[in-house]
Design a protein around this motif. Structure first.
Motif, short mmCIF file in Angstrom:
data_model
loop_
_atom_site.label_atom_id
_atom_site.label_comp_id
_atom_site.label_asym_id
_atom_site.label_seq_id
_atom_site.Cartn_x
_atom_site.Cartn_y
_atom_site.Cartn_z
N ASP A 53 33.55 -13.02 -40.43
CA ASP A 53 32.92 -11.93 -39.69
C ASP A 53 33.77 -10.65 -39.79
O ASP A 53 33.25 -9.56 -40.00
N MET A 71 27.16 -6.71 -29.95
CA MET A 71 26.37 -7.91 -30.23
C MET A 71 25.58 -8.36 -29.01
O MET A 71 24.50 -8.94 -29.14
N LYS A 126 32.06 -6.95 -30.15
CA LYS A 126 31.46 -7.97 -29.29
C LYS A 126 30.44 -7.37 -28.34
O LYS A 126 29.37 -7.94 -28.13
#
Length: 261
Positions: free
Chosen positions: A26, A78, A75
């Protein structure tokens, strides 16, 4: 060396090899240009060092603290946990060269709620972006930039030139309760989060318009080439921003003002 530095790290998570680009991950962090440019990672991140200062448009950090902030931003994007801006805070306008960031900043600063701090650069030019006397790009030498490095809250390299903003200039506007408008790259915006509440707005513009804007800029062909090459990488950053605003439409300024209620 890995086991010594990270004794709790599972052995099965250590992959030994020569070509890092063969590993699909990632996020990758590296200071070698070829490892970042060839990476298969969704988010390749460059650790800034003197030997990679010419690379433009990539996600980049100066230290591990900035890297961890970038991870938090990734994060939050997302799970769509975006910041809702309230003054005083920093409004970071990010996007490729030619996406009208400076033009939008200038129009926003016509409102009393918004103001732009001085931006220092080694690029030899001086362009006003706001109505306050401090709202200007100030050209300084590379030596002065390095000498004053401790005064900068954030610094970045773009198309071969250094850019930075001093803490005192931002703090004065924050203390006045302003929305502090700052056109910058995503790496600079992430760095700002270390110090102030920061909302990141991606300036989205048609490729044809951005290319036309870059070609029409008063700069040498080498710098234009670096900005054009960086465009595709910078377009990927839209997913990491709190909001996306089209800057090739007539209501971009109104849209940002609505975001900053």
């Amino acid at each position: 060396q890995i086991k010594t530095a990270f004794p709790d790290f599972p052995d099965e998570n250590i992959i030994m090899g020569f070509q890092k680009s063969m590993v699909k991950v990632d996020i990758t962090l590296d200071d070698c240009p070829h490892n970042i440019l060839k990476s298969n990672a969704r988010f390749p991140v460059l650790m800034r060092r003197p030997w990679n200062r010419e690379l433009t448009g990539l996600l980049a950090v100066h230290d591990y603290e900035e890297f961890f902030l970038l991870l938090d931003q990734i994060k939050s994007s997302m799970i769509e946990d975006r910041m809702e801006p309230e003054a005083p805070c920093v409004v970071a306008l990010v996007g490729p060269s030619g996406s009208n960031k400076n033009k939008i900043a200038k129009k926003l600063c016509q409102s009393e709620r918004f103001a732009a701090p001085a931006a220092y650069t080694t690029k030899p030019f001086s362009v006003k972006i706001g109505k306050e006397s401090s709202s200007i790009h100030k050209t300084i030498s590379e030596e002065d930039f390095l000498r004053d490095s401790k005064e900068f809250l954030e610094t970045t390299r773009y198309a071969g030139y250094a850019y930075g903003t001093k803490e005192q200039d931002i703090s004065k506007l924050i203390d006045k309760g302003k929305y502090v408008v700052m056109p910058m790259d995503l790496s600079g915006a992430i760095a700002m989060k270390r110090h102030y509440p920061t909302v990141i707005i991606f300036c989205k513009c048609k490729r044809e318009r951005m290319i036309e804007n870059i070609l029409g800029k008063d700069m040498d062909n080498h710098e234009k080439m670096l900005r054009l090459v960086a465009m595709e990488n910078e377009l990927k950053n839209a997913d990491l921003c709190d909001f996306v605003v089209r800057t090739d439409s007539g209501d971009a300024v109104e849209r940002i003002m609505q975001i900053c209620k």
